[in-house]
Motif scaffolding. Structure first.
Motif, PDB file in Angstrom:
ATOM      1  N   TYR A 232       0.842  -1.194   0.000  1.00  0.00           N
ATOM      2  CA  TYR A 232       0.000   0.000   0.000  1.00  0.00           C
ATOM      3  C   TYR A 232       0.879   1.246   0.000  1.00  0.00           C
ATOM      4  O   TYR A 232       1.933   1.263   0.652  1.00  0.00           O
ATOM      5  CB  TYR A 232      -0.900   0.029   1.235  1.00  0.00           C
ATOM      6  CG  TYR A 232      -1.645  -1.235   1.523  1.00  0.00           C
ATOM      7  CD1 TYR A 232      -2.791  -1.578   0.820  1.00  0.00           C
ATOM      8  CD2 TYR A 232      -1.190  -2.102   2.515  1.00  0.00           C
ATOM      9  CE1 TYR A 232      -3.470  -2.745   1.097  1.00  0.00           C
ATOM     10  CE2 TYR A 232      -1.870  -3.275   2.795  1.00  0.00           C
ATOM     11  CZ  TYR A 232      -3.001  -3.588   2.087  1.00  0.00           C
ATOM     12  OH  TYR A 232      -3.669  -4.745   2.360  1.00  0.00           O
ATOM     13  N   PRO A 233       0.429   2.350  -0.632  1.00  0.00           N
ATOM     14  CA  PRO A 233      -0.695   2.391  -1.595  1.00  0.00           C
ATOM     15  C   PRO A 233      -0.288   1.824  -2.950  1.00  0.00           C
ATOM     16  O   PRO A 233      -1.117   1.505  -3.771  1.00  0.00           O
ATOM     17  CB  PRO A 233      -1.013   3.873  -1.681  1.00  0.00           C
ATOM     18  CG  PRO A 233       0.314   4.535  -1.442  1.00  0.00           C
ATOM     19  CD  PRO A 233       1.033   3.681  -0.444  1.00  0.00           C
ATOM     20  N   LYS A 234       1.043   1.740  -3.150  1.00  0.00           N
ATOM     21  CA  LYS A 234       1.560   1.103  -4.350  1.00  0.00           C
ATOM     22  C   LYS A 234       2.286  -0.168  -3.960  1.00  0.00           C
ATOM     23  O   LYS A 234       2.652  -0.363  -2.796  1.00  0.00           O
ATOM     24  CB  LYS A 234       2.539   2.042  -5.092  1.00  0.00           C
ATOM     25  CG  LYS A 234       1.916   3.273  -5.703  1.00  0.00           C
ATOM     26  CD  LYS A 234       2.972   4.050  -6.471  1.00  0.00           C
ATOM     27  CE  LYS A 234       2.379   5.260  -7.178  1.00  0.00           C
ATOM     28  NZ  LYS A 234       3.413   5.992  -7.968  1.00  0.00           N
ATOM     29  N   ALA A 235       2.496  -1.015  -4.955  1.00  0.00           N
ATOM     30  CA  ALA A 235       3.322  -2.197  -4.734  1.00  0.00           C
ATOM     31  C   ALA A 235       4.784  -1.812  -4.943  1.00  0.00           C
ATOM     32  O   ALA A 235       5.143  -1.190  -5.939  1.00  0.00           O
ATOM     33  CB  ALA A 235       2.936  -3.307  -5.696  1.00  0.00           C
ATOM     34  N   THR A 236       5.611  -2.173  -3.978  1.00  0.00           N
ATOM     35  CA  THR A 236       7.051  -1.964  -4.081  1.00  0.00           C
ATOM     36  C   THR A 236       7.730  -3.296  -3.879  1.00  0.00           C
ATOM     37  O   THR A 236       7.507  -3.960  -2.856  1.00  0.00           O
ATOM     38  CB  THR A 236       7.558  -0.952  -3.048  1.00  0.00           C
ATOM     39  OG1 THR A 236       6.856   0.283  -3.208  1.00  0.00           O
ATOM     40  CG2 THR A 236       9.050  -0.713  -3.214  1.00  0.00           C
TER      41      THR A 236
ATOM     42  N   GLN B  54      -5.642  -7.321  -4.005  1.00  0.00           N
ATOM     43  CA  GLN B  54      -5.347  -6.026  -4.632  1.00  0.00           C
ATOM     44  C   GLN B  54      -5.897  -5.943  -6.058  1.00  0.00           C
ATOM     45  O   GLN B  54      -6.221  -4.853  -6.530  1.00  0.00           O
ATOM     46  CB  GLN B  54      -3.829  -5.793  -4.667  1.00  0.00           C
ATOM     47  CG  GLN B  54      -3.113  -5.965  -3.345  1.00  0.00           C
ATOM     48  CD  GLN B  54      -3.717  -5.132  -2.248  1.00  0.00           C
ATOM     49  OE1 GLN B  54      -4.040  -3.958  -2.452  1.00  0.00           O
ATOM     50  NE2 GLN B  54      -3.890  -5.733  -1.073  1.00  0.00           N
TER      51      GLN B  54
ATOM     52  N   SER C  93       8.401   0.120  -8.199  1.00  0.00           N
ATOM     53  CA  SER C  93       7.094   0.460  -7.639  1.00  0.00           C
ATOM     54  C   SER C  93       6.105   0.586  -8.792  1.00  0.00           C
ATOM     55  O   SER C  93       6.450   1.088  -9.868  1.00  0.00           O
ATOM     56  CB  SER C  93       7.146   1.769  -6.847  1.00  0.00           C
ATOM     57  OG  SER C  93       7.937   1.627  -5.686  1.00  0.00           O
ATOM     58  N   PHE C  94       4.892   0.121  -8.567  1.00  0.00           N
ATOM     59  CA  PHE C  94       3.859   0.237  -9.595  1.00  0.00           C
ATOM     60  C   PHE C  94       2.489   0.266  -8.941  1.00  0.00           C
ATOM     61  O   PHE C  94       2.307  -0.218  -7.812  1.00  0.00           O
ATOM     62  CB  PHE C  94       3.945  -0.917 -10.599  1.00  0.00           C
ATOM     63  CG  PHE C  94       3.833  -2.290  -9.992  1.00  0.00           C
ATOM     64  CD1 PHE C  94       2.583  -2.864  -9.748  1.00  0.00           C
ATOM     65  CD2 PHE C  94       4.969  -3.008  -9.652  1.00  0.00           C
ATOM     66  CE1 PHE C  94       2.475  -4.137  -9.196  1.00  0.00           C
ATOM     67  CE2 PHE C  94       4.878  -4.276  -9.098  1.00  0.00           C
ATOM     68  CZ  PHE C  94       3.632  -4.836  -8.871  1.00  0.00           C
ATOM     69  N   ASN C  95       1.550   0.866  -9.629  1.00  0.00           N
ATOM     70  CA  ASN C  95       0.161   0.843  -9.178  1.00  0.00           C
ATOM     71  C   ASN C  95      -0.438  -0.517  -9.500  1.00  0.00           C
ATOM     72  O   ASN C  95      -0.144  -1.111 -10.541  1.00  0.00           O
ATOM     73  CB  ASN C  95      -0.653   1.940  -9.870  1.00  0.00           C
ATOM     74  CG  ASN C  95      -0.215   3.321  -9.460  1.00  0.00           C
ATOM     75  OD1 ASN C  95      -0.029   3.603  -8.277  1.00  0.00           O
ATOM     76  ND2 ASN C  95      -0.026   4.200 -10.443  1.00  0.00           N
ATOM     77  N   TRP C  96      -1.295  -0.994  -8.619  1.00  0.00           N
ATOM     78  CA  TRP C  96      -1.910  -2.301  -8.855  1.00  0.00           C
ATOM     79  C   TRP C  96      -2.775  -2.290 -10.107  1.00  0.00           C
ATOM     80  O   TRP C  96      -2.993  -3.338 -10.720  1.00  0.00           O
ATOM     81  CB  TRP C  96      -2.736  -2.721  -7.637  1.00  0.00           C
ATOM     82  CG  TRP C  96      -1.879  -3.150  -6.485  1.00  0.00           C
ATOM     83  CD1 TRP C  96      -1.612  -2.453  -5.349  1.00  0.00           C
ATOM     84  CD2 TRP C  96      -1.163  -4.389  -6.373  1.00  0.00           C
ATOM     85  NE1 TRP C  96      -0.772  -3.180  -4.532  1.00  0.00           N
ATOM     86  CE2 TRP C  96      -0.491  -4.375  -5.135  1.00  0.00           C
ATOM     87  CE3 TRP C  96      -1.032  -5.506  -7.193  1.00  0.00           C
ATOM     88  CZ2 TRP C  96       0.303  -5.433  -4.699  1.00  0.00           C
ATOM     89  CZ3 TRP C  96      -0.243  -6.566  -6.763  1.00  0.00           C
ATOM     90  CH2 TRP C  96       0.418  -6.524  -5.543  1.00  0.00           C
ATOM     91  N   SER C  97      -3.242  -1.117 -10.504  1.00  0.00           N
ATOM     92  CA  SER C  97      -4.054  -1.024 -11.726  1.00  0.00           C
ATOM     93  C   SER C  97      -3.238  -1.328 -12.976  1.00  0.00           C
ATOM     94  O   SER C  97      -3.808  -1.578 -14.044  1.00  0.00           O
ATOM     95  CB  SER C  97      -4.678   0.363 -11.836  1.00  0.00           C
ATOM     96  OG  SER C  97      -3.665   1.364 -11.870  1.00  0.00           O
ATOM     97  N   GLU C  98      -1.915  -1.316 -12.865  1.00  0.00           N
ATOM     98  CA  GLU C  98      -1.064  -1.632 -14.015  1.00  0.00           C
ATOM     99  C   GLU C  98      -0.979  -3.129 -14.279  1.00  0.00           C
ATOM    100  O   GLU C  98      -0.555  -3.541 -15.363  1.00  0.00           O
ATOM    101  CB  GLU C  98       0.349  -1.078 -13.798  1.00  0.00           C
ATOM    102  CG  GLU C  98       0.443   0.427 -13.728  1.00  0.00           C
ATOM    103  CD  GLU C  98       1.875   0.889 -13.560  1.00  0.00           C
ATOM    104  OE1 GLU C  98       2.654   0.755 -14.533  1.00  0.00           O
ATOM    105  OE2 GLU C  98       2.230   1.350 -12.457  1.00  0.00           O
TER     106      GLU C  98
END
Length: 391
Positions: A191-195, A324, A209-214
């Motif tokens: 949270y809030p992004k995946a690292t 997620q 790091s990336f957004n889970w929406s990716e």
């Protein structure tokens, strides 16, 4: 009228023959001689599929030797015609695609038993097979790596199969290599992004790091661990035989727009990176931190205790990932695909599996999974392009 129908067929007056045979069929639908004339009319007017169906029914039900002989000869004539049509079509297609000699893969997608029964004759005609072999080669459980060859020829077969409502796709070898694969060591945060911390092809640690929406797709599979075991036969002689002793779970997070695959492995994932977990959750601890952490640390994840077995740790990790991205498609039919892919050892030899497991020898299953995941990403990308072009 029967003689008139036969005479019209001999004179190639198919219009008259069609009227006479239609009248005869209406009056005597079970007459095998009339059915034979109907099949010959269909054959003469190039309605080969209809003629083939009638000839086969006559072979099953007719008792007159002359009729069954003519029906068998009709089937043989149609088989020769269809084979020639197929050969001409392939030759024409190859002549038009001489420049498209890039190697690629043709993959058949699974279908229900009812679909197999309906499409097997079409598949047999396209691939020049007998119906029984065609039914065996159409998959039910998962993808089947059906053919490896030049993309021009594979695209030709793909178009014909899709026209016959047989689900399939083809991907070039080049496209399966146009992606980056990273071996995940561990997550630093969700949270809030995946690292994540991972290893690249040079075995150097990198952080992403990336957004889970990716995340556009998840690909999972199990790789068998083979070991040689000693067995004693009935004559008390010992033999060494390979046997599957265990399975390793693999999970790929695919980020299509980044052309990247983040690969998690149950055997190599670091479930014991406590510094990162403690740093994230330091606000949940009070008092003497060292005294609270003096016991078993294997259960700390986001301030909670988790089971210490590898299987349970892996289950919780995958559950956290699916939490997620609950809407993301998961491609999990790896095993049936691998069972066909390992039949191409020369093909798999050039594939970098991007998997390092503790085992005595390399396994073609590792390379098969890399190919499976790469094909999945390519198919997902092509589907996205098709959706955009359609809209």
């Amino acid at each position: 009228m029967l003689e008139q129908a036969a005479d019209a067929l001999n004179r190639q007056d198919y219009k008259t023959a069609a009227k006479l045979i239609a009248t005869l069929v209406a009056k005597h639908p079970d007459d095998h001689q009339i059915q034979l004339y109907a099949a010959q009319l269909q054959e003469a007017t190039n309605k080969l599929d209809n003629a083939l169906e009638i000839y086969r029914l006559l072979l099953q039900h007719a008792v007159n030797i002359k009729i069954t002989t003519e029906a068998r000869q009709g089937i043989q004539r149609i088989d020769r015609i269809q084979s020639q049509i197929q050969a001409n079509a392939v030759a024409q297609a190859r002549a038009g695609i001489e420049d498209n000699i890039e190697p690629g893969f043709l993959v058949l997608e699974p279908m229900s038993q009812e679909q197999k029964q309906a499409t097997a004759p079409k598949f047999a005609g396209i691939m020049n097979l007998d119906p029984y072999s065609a039914r065996l080669q159409l998959p039910r459980r998962g993808w089947r790596l059906y053919r490896v060859g030049q993309m021009g020829e594979l695209e030709f077969y793909r178009d014909r199969l899709q026209t016959a409502e047989i689900p399939c796709f083809c991907v070039s070898k080049h496209d399966t290599q146009q992606m980056f694969v990273f071996r995940v060591s561990h997550f630093q945060s969700f949270y809030p992004k995946a690292t994540i911390v991972c290893l690249d092809d040079r075995a150097e640690l990198r952080t992403f790091s990336f957004n889970w929406s990716e995340v556009t797709q998840i690909v999972t599979g199990m790789l068998p661990i083979f070991e040689e075991v000693m067995e004693i036969d009935a004559r008390n002689r010992t033999h060494r035989k390979p046997r599957i002793l265990d399975y390793v779970h693999i999970c790929d997070l695919q980020l299509r727009d980044r052309r990247s695959i983040f690969r998690l492995c149950s055997q190599t994932y670091d479930f014991c990176d406590y510094k990162q977990l403690i740093t994230q959750n330091r606000t949940q601890f009070t008092g003497d931190l060292s005294s609270q952490l003096s016991g078993d640390l294997s259960g700390l994840l986001n301030g909670e205790r988790i089971p210490s077995t590898s299987h349970d740790n892996w289950k919780n990790l995958i559950a956290q990932i699916h939490k997620q991205v609950p809407e993301v498609h998961t491609q999990s039919d790896f095993t049936p695909f691998a069972e066909t892919a390992i039949g191409y050892p020369e093909l798999l030899n050039w594939i970098n599996p991007h998997i390092e497991l503790l085992r005595r020898a390399d396994s073609p299953w590792d390379r098969a999974f890399q190919l499976f995941s790469a094909l999945s990403m390519c198919k997902d990308k092509n589907s996205q392009i098709d959706r955009i072009s359609t809209n």
